[in-house]
Structures are given as C-alpha cells and as structure tokens.
Design a protein around this motif. Sequence first.
Motif, PDB file in Angstrom:
ATOM      1  N   ASP A 195      36.158   9.728 -31.311  1.00 30.94           N
ATOM      2  CA  ASP A 195      35.697   9.932 -29.929  1.00 30.94           C
ATOM      3  C   ASP A 195      35.864   8.689 -29.059  1.00 30.94           C
ATOM      4  OD1 ASP A 195      34.916  12.281 -31.019  1.00 30.94           O
ATOM      5  OD2 ASP A 195      32.804  12.157 -30.409  1.00 30.94           O
TER       6      ASP A 195
ATOM      7  N   ILE B  24      40.035  12.770 -29.087  1.00 34.74           N
ATOM      8  CA  ILE B  24      38.850  13.611 -29.330  1.00 34.74           C
ATOM      9  C   ILE B  24      39.230  14.968 -29.911  1.00 34.74           C
ATOM     10  CG2 ILE B  24      36.966  14.829 -28.145  1.00 34.74           C
ATOM     11  CD1 ILE B  24      36.707  12.376 -26.300  1.00 34.74           C
TER      12      ILE B  24
ATOM     13  N   ARG C  80      42.291  13.948 -37.965  1.00 34.57           N
ATOM     14  CA  ARG C  80      40.995  13.631 -38.570  1.00 34.57           C
ATOM     15  C   ARG C  80      41.107  13.569 -40.096  1.00 34.57           C
ATOM     16  NH1 ARG C  80      36.001  16.018 -35.062  1.00 34.57           N
ATOM     17  NH2 ARG C  80      36.811  15.522 -32.991  1.00 34.57           N
TER      18      ARG C  80
ATOM     19  N   ALA D 201      33.106   9.455 -35.765  1.00 31.18           N
ATOM     20  CA  ALA D 201      33.295   9.716 -34.333  1.00 31.18           C
ATOM     21  C   ALA D 201      33.195   8.425 -33.523  1.00 31.18           C
ATOM     22  CB  ALA D 201      32.262  10.716 -33.843  1.00 31.18           C
TER      23      ALA D 201
ATOM     24  N   ASP E 245      27.584   3.667 -33.739  1.00 30.50           N
ATOM     25  CA  ASP E 245      26.316   4.030 -33.083  1.00 30.50           C
ATOM     26  C   ASP E 245      25.381   2.828 -32.949  1.00 30.50           C
ATOM     27  OD1 ASP E 245      24.475   6.315 -32.141  1.00 30.50           O
ATOM     28  OD2 ASP E 245      23.223   5.110 -33.513  1.00 30.50           O
TER      29      ASP E 245
ATOM     30  N   THR F 176      28.759  10.542 -37.057  1.00 33.20           N
ATOM     31  CA  THR F 176      29.635  11.723 -37.154  1.00 33.20           C
ATOM     32  C   THR F 176      28.952  12.810 -36.343  1.00 33.20           C
ATOM     33  OG1 THR F 176      28.494  12.545 -39.137  1.00 33.20           O
ATOM     34  CG2 THR F 176      30.442  11.136 -39.480  1.00 33.20           C
ATOM     35  N   HIS F 177      29.702  13.903 -36.096  1.00 34.35           N
ATOM     36  CA  HIS F 177      29.120  14.961 -35.262  1.00 34.35           C
ATOM     37  C   HIS F 177      28.156  15.843 -36.020  1.00 34.35           C
ATOM     38  CE1 HIS F 177      31.063  14.359 -31.425  1.00 34.35           C
ATOM     39  NE2 HIS F 177      32.128  13.951 -32.098  1.00 34.35           N
ATOM     40  N   GLU F 178      28.394  16.017 -37.316  1.00 35.80           N
ATOM     41  CA  GLU F 178      27.605  17.028 -38.027  1.00 35.80           C
ATOM     42  C   GLU F 178      27.237  16.571 -39.432  1.00 35.80           C
ATOM     43  OE1 GLU F 178      30.726  20.006 -36.014  1.00 35.80           O
ATOM     44  OE2 GLU F 178      29.494  20.957 -37.569  1.00 35.80           O
TER      45      GLU F 178
ATOM     46  N   GLN G 266      29.681  16.402 -42.451  1.00 38.34           N
ATOM     47  CA  GLN G 266      30.571  15.233 -42.625  1.00 38.34           C
ATOM     48  C   GLN G 266      29.864  14.138 -43.438  1.00 38.34           C
ATOM     49  OE1 GLN G 266      30.980  15.425 -38.501  1.00 38.34           O
ATOM     50  NE2 GLN G 266      33.101  16.158 -38.533  1.00 38.34           N
TER      51      GLN G 266
ATOM     52  N   THR H 264      24.008  11.072 -38.334  1.00 35.93           N
ATOM     53  CA  THR H 264      24.268  12.128 -37.348  1.00 35.93           C
ATOM     54  C   THR H 264      22.970  12.780 -36.903  1.00 35.93           C
ATOM     55  OG1 THR H 264      25.662  14.052 -36.861  1.00 35.93           O
ATOM     56  CG2 THR H 264      24.551  14.032 -39.000  1.00 35.93           C
ATOM     57  N   SER H 265      22.982  13.308 -35.651  1.00 37.49           N
ATOM     58  CA  SER H 265      21.891  14.157 -35.166  1.00 37.49           C
ATOM     59  C   SER H 265      20.582  13.425 -34.934  1.00 37.49           C
ATOM     60  CB  SER H 265      21.643  15.335 -36.123  1.00 37.49           C
ATOM     61  OG  SER H 265      22.870  15.874 -36.528  1.00 37.49           O
TER      62      SER H 265
END
Length: 337
Positions: A52, A135, A141, A147, A150, A215-217, A220, A266-267
């Motif tokens: 990303d 993206i 990937r 991604a 953070d 990561t997005h999810e 992963q 993530t999340s």
Amino acid sequence: MAETPPPPDVVRSAYAQLAVTDLDAARWFWVEMLGFHVQCQTKDSLYLRGTDELTHHSLVLRRGDIAALDHIAYRVRTPQDVDRAETYFRALGCQARRIPGGRGTRGIGDAVRVVDPLGFPVEFFYEIEHAERLIQRYDLRRGAEIARLDHFNICTPDIPAAYTYYKGLGFGCSETIEGDEHELYAAWMYRKQTVHDVAFTGGAGPRLHHLGLATHESHQVLRTADLFGAVHAEHHIERGPGRHGVSNAFYVYLRDPDGHRVEIYTSDYYTGDPDHETYRWNIHDDRRRDFWGNAVIESWYKDASPVLDLDGVPRPVTDTILDESADATRVGADGLG
Ligand SMILES: O=S(=O)(O)c1ccc(O)c(O)c1
Ligand SMILES: [Ca+2]
Ligand SMILES: [Fe+2]
C-alpha cells in the motif's frame, strides 16, 4: 527558562533503517517470506515498501558489522517542519545533524537526524520520492503480503519520561498498562489516526523492541506462521499468533536472521477524534498482552536490538531512569515482576 520552540508537526512513523550482518539472509526473510517489494537495491542495501505504500520505502536494510537499528524516521507535514525539528531538538540540548537531500538516505530529501532525549537515533523528513502504486497489483503480492509500516516499539527504562517526551511532540495516547497506583508500565502513542506510531516497552535502553508491520486481514497473519512452518523455519516465530488486549490487533512476532523482532499486525482501530480517551489496562489483567490470556514468552520482554549513534557507533544501554530526582516510579517490563 527560555520557552521551548514549537515541535515539528509529525504525520506518521515512516521508515526504519536496520543494519543486518547478512543481506542475502535478510532478503530471504523480509522480501521472500514477508513479501516486501524491492523498490531499489545497491550492493549493500535494500529499499523496501509494502503493497500500500506510495513512497520510496518504509524499511532500509543495509549491510553492517553488527545487527542494530541505524535510525527510525518520522515524516513531517511541511519542509518548514524539518527546520522546526532542528530548532526544537537543539533547544532540548539534543545532538542534531542536518542532512541535505542527496547526502542521506536514498529517496529522502532534506532531513535532520537527532539523538532524542531517550537516546534514540531519529530522523525527521518531509521530502520522499513517490513510487508506483502497487495497491491493486495482486499479481505481485507474496508471502505475508505486508501492506505498510505501522509502528515502532522501543525499549526504554523510563516509561514516564518517554510518555512526557512524546506528549511534547504532540502525540496522543491511545492505551496504557498501569499499576494499581497508576504507575506507567507501557504506553501506545500516535500521530496518525490509529492506535500507535510508537510504543514503549520497559527495559534497558535505548534499544529497538520491534517494528510493527500491518497486513489487511488476520488470514495473512496466520499465513505468515504457516509459511515459516512450511519451510521448517518455525524457529523464527517468537510469539503468537494471537489477539492483543492492548490495540485489539491480531498479531504474530518473528525474529529475523539477525534477531531483529518484527510484528505482523492487523485490525486495530480509529483514534482520530480530538477528544479520544486513553484506554487504561491494569497490570494484573492477564488479557492485556494477549486477550486470550496466553503467556508472553520471556524473550519477548528481554531481547531487543541495540541502536547506533549518528556516527554508526553502538550506543550504550542503561536501565537507569532519566530523572532519579523525580518521583517517577521505575517499573520494569510488566510480566517479569
Ligand atoms: O502485547 S500488547 O497487547 O501489549 C501489544 C499491543 C500492540 C502492539 O503493537 C504490541 O507490539 C503489543
Ligand atoms: Ca518458536
Ligand atoms: Fe507492536
């Protein structure tokens, strides 16, 4: 007492530069297994970014004699904020070195590098080269499908001093771990509108505890653990997968070939409202570090990477709090009593 000049307007934790002793082994870990995209490479360095990330890099790996943190870097909002950073840190009595564009890290423009009040090598920059948008390049990937960067987690003996210093830089505080008398054991602090750009783990410092990669999810995060198991490299998995109490993120921690710790994360959640309130965990709440009450392996509290000074020399670590006179309660990492 002269007024402290205004701090730079920090936008986010932006990149880290790690010294690694074997660049090929590091490439296997960070590129092949975690899935970072190689934006640029030289014979001694790799410039990496997540799927990303629209700027040149969020991680630089350079060959070095010892495994250490070369520096962490925050992006600031305007070119003038680089000047503000230089003035601010000189007023704090910190070592500050201006690095004109082209003379510092590839892809980065005019910057200032300081040794901050906690003893960490930190760069503040505005200008960074933009990079091709990946993206939706699902065809590229790989691995953990990282991604973006953070957060930084740093080891320091004086958590109250770290909190005060980062508060002075305009960081909000999303969560803490506190004792029964509200002694501060750990804190998560932010400029971007998520749980943290930086967090503090009590212990000898200055040392880098880990880099947090998003990561997005959660699948992963799970796939990361499966990938290392699949190639019989499970010894790189240090802690988790699991669910954090603090931040509510789903996580796994790994150690790279040099022992640098990285978290796949993530999340977490939004923290951008002006009246966002700090969520405070009690040290006796066994869900604070792992929401399911799983124990934290001792190495997670004990091990961390040394940091270099502005001339690349390893900095000594101390477990002494900065201001013995203050009534700052010295608290070690929460979990080893
Ligand atoms: O283990 S903790 O729940 O305290 C935690 C929360 C968020 C993080 O990024 C982390 O490294 C550790
Ligand atoms: Ca293991
Ligand atoms: Fe983390």
